[in-house]
Write a protein that holds these residues in place. Structure first.
Motif, PDB file in Angstrom:
ATOM      1  N   ALA A 345       6.249   7.714  -9.658  1.00 17.97           N
ATOM      2  CA  ALA A 345       5.865   7.545  -7.958  1.00 17.97           C
ATOM      3  C   ALA A 345       7.314   8.071  -7.376  1.00 17.97           C
ATOM      4  O   ALA A 345       8.408   7.601  -7.832  1.00 17.97           O
ATOM      5  N   ASP A 346       7.241   9.035  -6.279  1.00 20.43           N
ATOM      6  CA  ASP A 346       8.332   9.521  -5.695  1.00 20.43           C
ATOM      7  C   ASP A 346       8.472   8.667  -4.760  1.00 20.43           C
ATOM      8  O   ASP A 346       7.776   8.230  -3.667  1.00 20.43           O
ATOM      9  N   VAL A 347       9.583   7.797  -4.710  1.00 18.12           N
ATOM     10  CA  VAL A 347      10.007   6.565  -3.643  1.00 18.12           C
ATOM     11  C   VAL A 347       9.853   7.285  -2.408  1.00 18.12           C
ATOM     12  O   VAL A 347       9.290   6.428  -1.484  1.00 18.12           O
ATOM     13  N   ARG A 348      10.626   8.446  -1.854  1.00 13.54           N
ATOM     14  CA  ARG A 348      10.817   8.713  -0.580  1.00 13.54           C
ATOM     15  C   ARG A 348       9.671   8.942   0.015  1.00 13.54           C
ATOM     16  O   ARG A 348       9.275   8.331   1.191  1.00 13.54           O
ATOM     17  N   SER A 349       8.519   9.533  -0.696  1.00 13.34           N
ATOM     18  CA  SER A 349       7.168   9.883  -0.312  1.00 13.34           C
ATOM     19  C   SER A 349       6.543   8.647   0.227  1.00 13.34           C
ATOM     20  O   SER A 349       5.637   8.405   1.282  1.00 13.34           O
ATOM     21  N   PHE A 350       6.624   7.531  -0.486  1.00 15.11           N
ATOM     22  CA  PHE A 350       6.094   6.512  -0.330  1.00 15.11           C
ATOM     23  C   PHE A 350       6.554   5.328   0.729  1.00 15.11           C
ATOM     24  O   PHE A 350       6.079   4.529   1.294  1.00 15.11           O
ATOM     25  N   MET A 351       7.790   5.713   1.195  1.00 12.86           N
ATOM     26  CA  MET A 351       8.442   5.216   2.194  1.00 12.86           C
ATOM     27  C   MET A 351       7.825   5.495   3.571  1.00 12.86           C
ATOM     28  O   MET A 351       8.328   5.118   4.557  1.00 12.86           O
ATOM     29  N   ASP A 352       7.381   6.805   3.650  1.00 13.66           N
ATOM     30  CA  ASP A 352       6.645   7.514   4.838  1.00 13.66           C
ATOM     31  C   ASP A 352       5.366   6.596   5.171  1.00 13.66           C
ATOM     32  O   ASP A 352       4.405   7.054   4.745  1.00 13.66           O
ATOM     33  N   SER A 353       5.631   5.487   5.906  1.00 15.91           N
ATOM     34  CA  SER A 353       4.675   4.438   6.139  1.00 15.91           C
ATOM     35  C   SER A 353       3.549   5.109   6.984  1.00 15.91           C
ATOM     36  O   SER A 353       2.337   4.661   7.255  1.00 15.91           O
ATOM     37  N   ASP A 354       3.771   6.186   7.868  1.00 12.57           N
ATOM     38  CA  ASP A 354       2.756   6.838   8.670  1.00 12.57           C
ATOM     39  C   ASP A 354       1.918   7.739   8.148  1.00 12.57           C
ATOM     40  O   ASP A 354       0.946   8.078   8.646  1.00 12.57           O
ATOM     41  N   ASN A 355       2.052   8.012   6.843  1.00 11.95           N
ATOM     42  CA  ASN A 355       1.148   8.961   6.045  1.00 11.95           C
ATOM     43  C   ASN A 355       1.274   8.726   4.634  1.00 11.95           C
ATOM     44  O   ASN A 355       1.786   9.360   3.886  1.00 11.95           O
ATOM     45  N   TYR A 356       0.568   7.857   4.114  1.00 10.30           N
ATOM     46  CA  TYR A 356       0.557   7.361   2.650  1.00 10.30           C
ATOM     47  C   TYR A 356      -0.284   8.443   2.072  1.00 10.30           C
ATOM     48  O   TYR A 356      -0.256   8.550   0.730  1.00 10.30           O
ATOM     49  N   ASP A 357      -1.236   9.114   2.832  1.00 11.80           N
ATOM     50  CA  ASP A 357      -1.949  10.190   1.965  1.00 11.80           C
ATOM     51  C   ASP A 357      -0.991  11.402   1.396  1.00 11.80           C
ATOM     52  O   ASP A 357      -1.455  11.949   0.407  1.00 11.80           O
ATOM     53  N   SER A 358       0.210  11.484   2.065  1.00  8.55           N
ATOM     54  CA  SER A 358       1.255  12.427   1.548  1.00  8.55           C
ATOM     55  C   SER A 358       1.921  11.886   0.473  1.00  8.55           C
ATOM     56  O   SER A 358       2.814  12.610  -0.178  1.00  8.55           O
ATOM     57  N   ALA A 359       1.785  10.555  -0.076  1.00 13.29           N
ATOM     58  CA  ALA A 359       2.485   9.974  -1.131  1.00 13.29           C
ATOM     59  C   ALA A 359       2.485  10.873  -2.268  1.00 13.29           C
ATOM     60  O   ALA A 359       1.424  11.127  -2.623  1.00 13.29           O
ATOM     61  N   LEU A 360       3.598  10.962  -3.042  1.00 15.55           N
ATOM     62  CA  LEU A 360       3.507  11.754  -4.340  1.00 15.55           C
ATOM     63  C   LEU A 360       3.481  10.935  -5.445  1.00 15.55           C
ATOM     64  O   LEU A 360       4.639  10.224  -5.877  1.00 15.55           O
ATOM     65  N   TRP A 361       2.559  11.205  -6.383  1.00 10.86           N
ATOM     66  CA  TRP A 361       2.464  10.522  -7.588  1.00 10.86           C
ATOM     67  C   TRP A 361       2.117  10.991  -8.690  1.00 10.86           C
ATOM     68  O   TRP A 361       1.434  12.150  -8.320  1.00 10.86           O
ATOM     69  N   SER A 362       2.316  10.638  -9.929  1.00  9.42           N
ATOM     70  CA  SER A 362       1.849  11.511 -11.177  1.00  9.42           C
ATOM     71  C   SER A 362       1.378  10.669 -12.219  1.00  9.42           C
ATOM     72  O   SER A 362       1.875   9.360 -11.965  1.00  9.42           O
ATOM     73  N   GLY A 363       0.817  11.085 -13.054  1.00  7.91           N
ATOM     74  CA  GLY A 363       0.309  10.390 -14.220  1.00  7.91           C
ATOM     75  C   GLY A 363       0.605  11.395 -15.575  1.00  7.91           C
ATOM     76  O   GLY A 363       0.204  12.682 -15.572  1.00  7.91           O
ATOM     77  N   ALA A 364       0.530  10.582 -16.850  1.00  9.00           N
ATOM     78  CA  ALA A 364       0.855  11.519 -18.043  1.00  9.00           C
ATOM     79  C   ALA A 364       0.199  10.851 -19.133  1.00  9.00           C
ATOM     80  O   ALA A 364       0.313   9.689 -19.384  1.00  9.00           O
ATOM     81  N   LEU A 365      -0.217  11.507 -20.022  1.00  2.67           N
ATOM     82  CA  LEU A 365      -0.438  10.896 -21.253  1.00  2.67           C
ATOM     83  C   LEU A 365       0.319  11.821 -22.540  1.00  2.67           C
ATOM     84  O   LEU A 365       0.454  13.019 -22.485  1.00  2.67           O
ATOM     85  N   SER A 366       0.662  10.887 -23.349  1.00  2.00           N
ATOM     86  CA  SER A 366       1.172  11.952 -24.670  1.00  2.00           C
ATOM     87  C   SER A 366       0.732  11.318 -26.091  1.00  2.00           C
ATOM     88  O   SER A 366       0.492  10.137 -26.016  1.00  2.00           O
ATOM     89  N   PHE A 367       0.938  12.147 -27.004  1.00  2.00           N
ATOM     90  CA  PHE A 367       0.281  12.012 -28.323  1.00  2.00           C
ATOM     91  C   PHE A 367       1.511  12.396 -29.170  1.00  2.00           C
ATOM     92  O   PHE A 367       1.688  13.512 -29.163  1.00  2.00           O
ATOM     93  N   HIS A 368       2.105  11.296 -30.079  1.00  2.00           N
ATOM     94  CA  HIS A 368       3.222  11.933 -30.713  1.00  2.00           C
ATOM     95  C   HIS A 368       3.109  11.418 -32.416  1.00  2.00           C
ATOM     96  O   HIS A 368       2.434  10.345 -32.224  1.00  2.00           O
TER      97      HIS A 368
END
Length: 371
Positions: A345-368
């Protein structure tokens, strides 16, 4: 009498030649203003600049989703038995706000219809999408000292290396290797990415205490996103190319529990991201006198942390926009195989309490495969 007929034949030939020459003329929408035609480019420009501004943050976030290992430190390569190293595949995605591209496409479609009656259809562009990251990555333990080094790479389309960001034709003409269709959205995406990082184990862990490491890395990603319309006698393209250089510092903690490893950490990203967008259209316009004219037009621009520029402009590392991140995940370990899932999660985008829809987050899978 014969001379009159001869002169009339010459005049007719001249008229035909003149008509043929006129048919070969290429008109822009500005040229058509004499016919009362208007084509509003401002809405397309605003939409593309808005989309480009989201990539200034989303592209760096996406770039660091590769080469994430659950172990905060994999162990030494030498002296160690077995020697510690691994290789695998990472697949990740970062939430991308597509509203700017969607607005640009709608404005493009409306302007073309209003100006010449041309049908332009870029499909159903969603309000949000996931900017994917796929890479082959490897990691090797250090020698003598408790550190490890990771490297990652992927190229979906070699022609991207030849895209000239300050040439709009180069952007719209780039061959697209990865095309997709998703719920009516037909688009294209290509990228090249390379990453390198090193981590040092502050604590190598034991039966009770977790592993703890600090590290630093660099990732370069160059990509292109585009949509195309081909309707009847009208062809149109809407494309955006971007490049991002990312330097990051991170810390990570991990703990093994039988066949599972859980981990968490934080990063600080410093990035230099440049975007360059372009659009073009090839269509026709029939005048009130029933004359069909060939129309070709285009526009382009560049967007960096300094804002919009009508000409290509290089970006700079923006120290005022360091992106703090937090991440966590877990892996399942079986003999030498490891499957890992993590979220970021991008901390700064989640601190924008007026627009949670713009919060930036990612997910990943890896196989090693890891020793």
């Amino acid at each position: 009498m014969k001379s009159v007929k001869f002169l009339a034949a010459l005049a007719a030939a001249a008229m035909i030649a003149g008509s043929a020459a006129a048919d070969d003329t290429i008109y822009t929408f500005d040229d058509l203003s004499t016919y009362g035609v208007t084509f509003d480019k401002s809405g397309i420009r605003d939409g593309m600049n808005d989309f480009a501004s989201t990539l200034l943050v989303a592209a760096p976030q996406s770039a660091v989703q590769q080469n994430v290992w659950s172990d905060a430190y994999i162990g030494k390569f030498f002296p160690s038995l077995p020697m510690h190293f691994g290789v695998g595949l990472s697949l990740g995605g970062t939430k991308l706000d597509m509203s700017g591209l969607k607005a640009a496409a709608k404005s493009f479609e409306s302007a073309a219809k209003s100006a010449t009656g041309s049908n332009v259809d870029f499909g159903t562009i969603p309000s949000s999408f996931f900017l994917p990251t796929i890479s082959i990555d490897a990691r090797i333990g250090g020698i003598i000292f408790p550190f490890d080094i990771g490297v990652s790479f992927m190229m979906t389309n070699p022609s991207l290396t030849g895209v000239n960001f300050d040439d709009p034709d180069s952007i719209t003409d780039a061959s697209q290797a990865m095309t997709f269709s998703w719920m009516g959205f037909d688009g294209s995406l290509d990228y090249i990415t390379f990453g390198l990082d090193a981590r040092y184990a502050i604590w190598e862990g034991n039966l009770l205490l977790p592993k703890l490491s600090v590290g630093a890395g660099y990732v370069y990603t160059r990509g292109q996103v585009g949509v195309t319309s081909s309707e009847s006698n009208t062809k149109a393209n809407l494309d955006l190319s971007y490049s991002t250089h990312v330097i990051f510092l991170e810390t990570q903690v991990s703990k093994n529990f039988l066949v599972a490893t859980v981990f968490a950490g934080g990063r600080a990203l410093l990035s230099n991201t440049t975007t360059s967008w372009a659009w073009d259209i090839a269509t026709s316009y029939t005048t009130s006198g029933d004359v069909t004219l060939t129309v070709k037009d285009s526009d382009s621009g560049s967007y960096t942390s300094d804002g919009y520029s009508s000409d290509y402009k290089h970006g700079d590392f923006d120290f005022s926009r360091i992106q703090p991140q937090v991440f966590a995940g877990a892996s399942f370990n079986f003999i030498i195989f490891q499957a890992t899932a993590n979220i970021c999660a991008d901390v700064r985008s989640f601190m924008d309490s007026d627009n949670y829809d713009s919060a930036l987050w990612s997910g990943a899978l890896s196989f090693h495969v890891k020793l």
